[in-house]
Design an enzyme around this catalytic site. Structure first.
Site: not given
Ligand code: APR
Length: 232
Positions: A109, A177
């Site tokens: 990304h 997520s």
């Molecule tokens: N350890 C492990 N997992 C964690 C922790 C932690 N300390 N804290 C949060 N999480 C988990 C949450 O439970 C959630 O499932 O990490 C996940 C984060 O999810 P998102 O915020 O949706 O991030 P991500 O999956 O990387 O998003 C994907 O979406 O907005 C776009 O381009 C952006 O790259 C991003 C993509």
């Protein structure tokens, strides 16, 4: 665990959470106070470039205040010690994997520390702000944008990622997520070639039931433990 040879690791915002970098989908559904569609789409940039540049300038500046955590460092150790194939694919735009020692790494990304000239197409390592429209070091045009893949844009290096997934025998997803494609579909691609699939996440994700194995907890604890198992 130790019998695997070809590993693909996918990371998301959760791996950087313990470093103090905000995840995207917080309980309020906002990303650092903004709706995603106001800051992370090409349309948002066309409509209000100053807002979008200021938003990413703040994220870029924040990188100087955060440090890799135990999960990034463990993946760096894995990268240095793993004798087989390894590809770490991150959805994150921070530089914490690099600073944690990861080398076999792709930013699907984009990266905060890269600027992309929409006039000549050149990409430049970038540390400072973009909101004052600095000239492109290559062509001089004042049309640099954050080198970030926004919603509606094509993620980077998909050919290399799909090639690695097509050959892997272990797929590990950490702190994501499972709501954003194509990354959310990687677990299916890995399963199709018979790979073992493991999810490490704080809570169950949208894709949890697609993994052979799930470990719930903070990445800073779970990732070092998994890396120890792999290297044992
Ligand atoms: N350890 C492990 N997992 C964690 C922790 C932690 N300390 N804290 C949060 N999480 C988990 C949450 O439970 C959630 O499932 O990490 C996940 C984060 O999810 P998102 O915020 O949706 O991030 P991500 O999956 O990387 O998003 C994907 O979406 O907005 C776009 O381009 C952006 O790259 C991003 C993509």
């Amino acid at each position: 665990m130790g019998s695997h040879r070809r590993i693909v690791v996918l990371t998301g915002a959760g791996i950087s959470a313990e470093s103090g970098v905000a995840t995207f989908r917080g309980p309020d559904g906002l990303w650092e106070g903004h709706r995603v569609e106001d800051v992370a789409t090409p349309e948002a940039f066309a409509r209000n470039p100053a807002l979008v540049q200021a938003f990413y300038d703040a994220r870029r500046a924040r990188l100087a205040e955060v440090a890799p955590n135990a999960a990034h460092l463990a993946l760096g150790r894995l990268d240095a010690a793993w004798p087989g194939e390894l590809l770490i694919v991150t959805q994150n735009v921070d530089d914490l994997h690099e600073r944690g020692g990861a080398r076999r790494l792709l930013h699907m990304h984009g990266e905060l520390k890269s600027a992309w000239c929409t006039a000549c197409g050149t990409r430049h390592r970038w540390e400072g702000p973009l909101r004052h429209n600095p000239p492109c070091p290559a062509c001089g045009a004042q049309r640099l944008r954050p080198d970030i893949v926004w919603f509606g844009e094509m993620p980077y290096a998909m050919d290399r990622i799909l090639h690695a997934l097509g050959q892997c025998d272990l797929f590990i997803a950490i702190g994501t997520s499972g709501q954003v494609y194509p990354a959310a579909g990687f677990v299916e691609t890995a399963r199709e070639v018979g790979a073992h699939t493991v999810e490490l996440n704080l809570d169950r994700s949208a894709m949890s039931n697609r993994f052979h194995e799930r470990r719930l907890g903070p990445a800073g604890t779970l990732v070092p433990a998994l890396v120890e198992e792999l290297l044992a």
